[in-house]
Design an enzyme around this catalytic site. Structure first.
Site, PDB file in Angstrom:
ATOM      1  CB  SER A 161      10.913   4.756  14.255  1.00  0.00           C
ATOM      2  OG  SER A 161      10.343   5.154  13.034  1.00  0.00           O
TER       3      SER A 161
ATOM      4  CD  GLU B   4      -1.491  -0.517   3.585  1.00  0.00           C
ATOM      5  OE1 GLU B   4      -2.450  -1.302   3.542  1.00  0.00           O
ATOM      6  OE2 GLU B   4      -1.329   0.306   4.485  1.00  0.00           O
TER       7      GLU B   4
ATOM      8  CB  CYS C  94      -6.653  -0.087   3.117  1.00  0.00           C
ATOM      9  SG  CYS C  94      -7.968   0.589   2.116  1.00  0.00           S
TER      10      CYS C  94
ATOM     11  CB  SER D 292      10.728   6.913   8.266  1.00  0.00           C
ATOM     12  OG  SER D 292      10.455   6.530   9.595  1.00  0.00           O
TER      13      SER D 292
HETATM   14  N1  SAH Z   1      10.411   0.970   9.092  1.00  0.00           N
HETATM   15  C1  SAH Z   1      10.423   2.413   9.075  1.00  0.00           C
HETATM   16  C2  SAH Z   1       9.345   3.054   8.254  1.00  0.00           C
HETATM   17  C3  SAH Z   1       7.948   2.501   8.294  1.00  0.00           C
HETATM   18  S1  SAH Z   1       6.894   2.881   9.634  1.00  0.00           S
HETATM   19  C4  SAH Z   1      10.413   2.948  10.484  1.00  0.00           C
HETATM   20  O1  SAH Z   1      10.340   2.160  11.426  1.00  0.00           O
HETATM   21  O2  SAH Z   1      10.550   4.154  10.659  1.00  0.00           O
HETATM   22  C5  SAH Z   1       6.668   4.619   9.651  1.00  0.00           C
HETATM   23  C6  SAH Z   1       6.326   5.148  11.041  1.00  0.00           C
HETATM   24  O3  SAH Z   1       5.037   4.679  11.475  1.00  0.00           O
HETATM   25  C7  SAH Z   1       7.330   4.686  12.090  1.00  0.00           C
HETATM   26  O4  SAH Z   1       7.688   5.735  12.936  1.00  0.00           O
HETATM   27  C8  SAH Z   1       6.523   3.638  12.839  1.00  0.00           C
HETATM   28  O5  SAH Z   1       7.030   3.432  14.121  1.00  0.00           O
HETATM   29  C9  SAH Z   1       5.134   4.221  12.798  1.00  0.00           C
HETATM   30  N2  SAH Z   1       4.073   3.262  13.102  1.00  0.00           N
HETATM   31  C10 SAH Z   1       4.085   1.925  12.934  1.00  0.00           C
HETATM   32  N3  SAH Z   1       2.941   1.367  13.374  1.00  0.00           N
HETATM   33  C11 SAH Z   1       2.177   2.373  13.834  1.00  0.00           C
HETATM   34  C12 SAH Z   1       0.876   2.429  14.430  1.00  0.00           C
HETATM   35  N4  SAH Z   1       0.158   1.331  14.624  1.00  0.00           N
HETATM   36  N5  SAH Z   1       0.406   3.649  14.781  1.00  0.00           N
HETATM   37  C13 SAH Z   1       1.137   4.763  14.555  1.00  0.00           C
HETATM   38  N6  SAH Z   1       2.359   4.773  14.008  1.00  0.00           N
HETATM   39  C14 SAH Z   1       2.882   3.588  13.657  1.00  0.00           C
END
Ligand code: SAH
Length: 349
Positions: A212, A86, A332, A189
């Site tokens: 993150s 997605e 989704c 990220s």
């Molecule tokens: N793997 C990378 C990028 C993908 S996730 C990373 O970890 O940064 C992008 C962002 O969304 C990250 O900061 C991640 O921690 C956050 N994220 C993941 N699951 C989430 C959720 N359920 N609610 C809010 N943010 C979330």
């Protein structure tokens, strides 16, 4: 019948051009129309002499979900291997448009709060599969008379686990003869792959990086991010300092707000202290609950504000992420996760 050539395959297109003795101008016009102006395929290909030899897309748009409450659209794509990924188009109220792209199907980082990490599979997307997300989203926005501004690697997957393809993608997005996008309009990220962050900063000093972080307590971080054991906080802090030095720009720190896990005012004070001496912009992220982690819940809005206030009082640049598409994310996101699990099982039988 020779195989078709992907629009992103620069050497193959050059070979085709030589084979057919085409003027370089033909290739230039095609790329300008498709990759810079995001015109429809037929319009972009109209005057290209070998248009039947070119494949504009590697992904099939499987479903599109438009938010009924704000300007988010979720695009579900099917890869040639039959997996679903997605991308999310964010039409922000200020008029800005951002595309959130996926770099993998599933993710090996397996963070406890993340739906992608719960998929139990991780497969790298090819550079063309990542680039086609940008192309197709750009084409959708062009039909609305909007321009795609930012591309963020915040969709499915850990971009630094797909490092080689990520490099190709960023090169292609920024190359003046291809997408011609500014490096500052791209943000990658990461969960915190320290050595890859340094390599990336060296190679792309102008591209934005986001970490993150989610906690500055090693055990708490390991509890929600298994990969934190491999890249401990001390190493990440050193990496951030080095990235700052190389890039001479601030790094984004993402901090997911999880009730009773990492959201006390003391956590805020420790975060501010941990970031002392680092040029960072903290983005506090409200948690979107996922079915697989019923033990996690998001911090209440007022408590997020109080957490942000502690950081700001300590002189730390801080914002709370404005989140779009809450009505379509669940539908989704869940769909992709469940369908992919079945598809992965089917393909192993
Ligand atoms: N793997 C990378 C990028 C993908 S996730 C990373 O970890 O940064 C992008 C962002 O969304 C990250 O900061 C991640 O921690 C956050 N994220 C993941 N699951 C989430 C959720 N359920 N609610 C809010 N943010 C979330």
């Amino acid at each position: 019948m020779p195989e078709n050539i992907s629009i992103f395959d620069v050497p193959a297109i050059e070979q085709l051009r030589k084979e057919l003795r085409l003027d370089p101008q033909h290739v230039r016009v095609l790329r300008n129309r498709l990759l810079k102006r995001f015109l429809a395929d037929e319009t972009a290909l109209a005057e290209f002499p070998a248009s039947d030899r070119i494949d504009c897309h590697t992904l099939e748009l499987f479903r599109r979900c438009d938010s009924q409450i704000d300007g988010a659209s979720k695009l579900l794509f099917k890869t040639s291997a039959g997996m679903l990924i997605e991308s999310v188009i964010l039409r922000i109220a200020t008029g800005r448009t951002t595309l959130c792209v996926s770099s993998q199907v599933g993710c090996a980082a397996a963070c406890d709060f993340c739906a992608t990490g719960k998929m139990g599979i991780a497969q790298n997307l090819s550079a063309a599969e990542i680039l086609d997300q940008v192309l197709q989203a750009g084409q959708i926005l062009a039909t609305e008379d909007r321009r795609l501004q930012n591309v963020v690697f915040m969709g499915m997957g850990e971009p630094f686990h797909n490092e080689g393809n990520l490099y190709d993608v960023v090169e292609t997005l920024t190359a003046s003869h291809l997408f011609d996008r500014s490096p500052g309009s791209i943000l990658v990220s990461t969960v915190g792959v320290a050595d890859a962050m340094l390599r990336f900063a060296e190679r792309f000093p102008m591209v934005n990086l986001a970490l993150s972080l989610h906690s500055v307590d090693q055990l708490t971080r390991e509890g929600i991010i298994p990969l934190a054991k491999k890249y401990p906080l001390d190493q990440l802090r050193m990496a951030l300092q080095e990235v700052n030095r190389i890039q001479q720009r601030e790094t984004m720190i993402e901090y997911l707000m999880l009730a009773d896990v990492n959201d006390s005012l003391d956590d805020a004070r420790q975060l501010a202290e941990w970031l002392t001496g680092i040029d960072a912009h903290v983005n506090l992220i409200p948690y979107n609950a996922i079915e697989d982690s019923p033990h996690l819940s998001g911090t209440a809005r007022d408590d997020i504000t109080a957490f942000a206030d502690v950081l700001k009082a300590a002189g730390q640049k801080t914002t709370v992420r404005y989140s779009l598409g809450s009505d379509i994310a669940a539908a989704c996101g869940q769909l992709v996760r469940k369908e992919n699990r079945q598809r992965a099982i089917d393909s192993h039988q």
